[in-house]
Design an enzyme around this catalytic site. Structure first.
Site, mmCIF file in Angstrom:
data_model
loop_
_atom_site.group_PDB
_atom_site.id
_atom_site.type_symbol
_atom_site.label_atom_id
_atom_site.label_comp_id
_atom_site.label_asym_id
_atom_site.label_seq_id
_atom_site.Cartn_x
_atom_site.Cartn_y
_atom_site.Cartn_z
ATOM 1 N N ALA A 3 51.775 15.190 137.207
ATOM 2 C CA ALA A 3 50.584 14.456 137.642
ATOM 3 C C ALA A 3 49.419 15.420 137.795
ATOM 4 O O ALA A 3 49.598 16.568 138.201
ATOM 5 C CB ALA A 3 50.840 13.739 138.959
ATOM 6 N N ASP A 4 48.238 14.932 137.466
ATOM 7 C CA ASP A 4 47.016 15.685 137.729
ATOM 8 C C ASP A 4 46.268 15.129 138.929
ATOM 9 O O ASP A 4 45.449 15.821 139.517
ATOM 10 C CB ASP A 4 46.117 15.662 136.495
#
Length: 407
Positions: free
Chosen positions: A274-275
């Site tokens: 995830a960013d």
């Protein structure tokens, strides 16, 4: 082969930082020196370093290195824009530049928020504070990655035990979420590493303590997606899996459904990084993650997001508010890689015996393209969010409660 994305020689007052140029992988290993915030900005913007945790670390280290230069009077005299009486103001402006390098990855934003609290007009005090913060962020990231790996492996095996599943299974992953994207071990790929460590022990017959044995299931193969258009899966994740000798088969982004429906071993889970994770659980990650979640939902495959709590965004309610970075069109129109001999499938070397890079056009130059770097996977498609604090699951109404992740 090197899996060391960031080399930080932590000697107070004499630090040095080098990063692995990931644009040259998998055929060439070359390190770049980071001395200034400009160096950090360029390496992040160009994706020589990538992965949300690694981006944050390089951002912090580039700030530390610039402040280390400012301890030298001879350097300060060469800088027309640096007035040490205005250090705090100027450094904040420099951090604004750094923040603009990759707007979607929240780890960098969170780290810069922390850095702003540490800087002042006292260069010595600022440098010492940044040095301690840099050491801490690297050490915590590395430790948290191992914890996430164990948390994720135990959780999946416990779920499979509840299903009374035994035997071999495979998993999916996208982009690169391993050592090359972090300080080491990885997030989603860290879970896969931990799963395979358990598989090796089962195959070798090593006894496991009863308190840790949760399932007779064995993860025997990983299917990484190539991850167009930047090919982080085929260039980087494949590189890491081969390095660790984890059985794996690279697949095209468009073949997921056919793989799942025809695979000789059942695919039981997908692990993605995830960013940015917002308050309801919506998740920004590499483009293609959303479609992977749709396939998993269709086939009843568990879909897990793996990220440290530094990736959580406590200020954004839902994913539609996330700013999604768009990359330059030519990164889509062209493919860059190592030149391979047409008759002998080996890299072509230049006079200095290093592989030759080449760029190939794959679409008409005047063809309009859309090239978002990320997409948003809705929380409804996510079965669990694996962090260093544990695994966040949904309540009976299908909602996440992520309050403790923001503490």
């Amino acid at each position: 082969m090197s899996l060391k994305a960031i080399v930080f020689d932590r000697v107070l007052g004499k630090c040095s930082v080098k990063i692995l140029d990931q644009l040259l992988l998998p055929y060439q290993t070359q390190y770049l020196t980071i001395n200034t915030i400009d160096d950090g900005y360029r390496s992040i913007k160009s994706m020589q370093v990538r992965g949300a945790p690694a981006i944050a670390i390089v951002g912090v280290l580039s700030t530390l290195m610039e402040c280390q230069l400012l301890l030298q009077e001879s350097f300060v005299k060469t800088q027309s824009f640096y007035d040490l009486t205005q250090l705090e103001k100027i450094l904040n402006e420099r951090l604004d530049l750094l923040l603009s390098s990759r707007p979607t990855a929240v780890n960098l934003s969170n780290a810069i928020t922390d850095l702003r609290k540490l800087i002042s007009n006292d260069i010595g005090k600022t440098y010492n504070s940044l040095f301690q913060y840099a050491c801490d962020i690297i050490d915590h990231d590395y430790a948290d990655n191992f914890t996430m790996g164990e948390n994720g492996a135990k959780h999946l095996l416990a779920q499979l035990e509840k299903e009374a599943f035994e035997g071999d299974f495979g998993v999916l992953t996208i982009c690169n979420t391993g050592s090359l994207a972090t300080s080491g071990y990885g997030t989603a790929l860290g879970v896969i590493r931990s799963l395979y460590e358990r598989t090796k022990k089962q195959i070798s017959g090593d006894e496991q303590p009863k308190r840790t044995k949760t399932s007779n299931a064995k993860m025997v193969r990983v299917f990484p997606l190539e991850t167009r258009p930047y090919n982080q899966g085929s260039r980087l994740t494949a590189y890491e899996l081969l390095h660790d000798e984890i059985p794996s088969t690279l697949i095209t982004d468009s073949s997921i459904s056919y793989l799942v429906s025809t695979s000789k071993i059942p695919i039981k889970a997908a692990f993605v990084g995830a960013d940015r994770i917002v308050k309801n659980g919506d998740t920004a990650n590499k483009i293609g993650t959303y479609q992977l979640s749709i396939v998993c939902r269709h086939f009843g495959i568990k879909f897990y997001v793996v990220a440290p709590t530094t990736t959580f965004d406590s200020n954004t309610e839902t994913g539609d508010k996330i700013v999604v970075e768009e990359r330059p069109p030519n990164e889509f129109r062209f493919v860059q890689g190592t030149l391979i001999d047409g008759t002998d499938p080996t890299p072509v070397l230049n006079e200095s015996k290093t592989p030759v890079k080449a760029k190939v056009g794959i679409t008409p130059l005047d063809m309009p393209v859309w090239n978002p770097s990320f997409d948003i996977t809705p929380y409804t498609h996510i079965d669990g969010i694996i962090t260093e604090k544990g695994v966040f699951a949904k309540d009976e109404n299908g909602n996440f409660h992520l309050e403790t992740a923001f503490q």
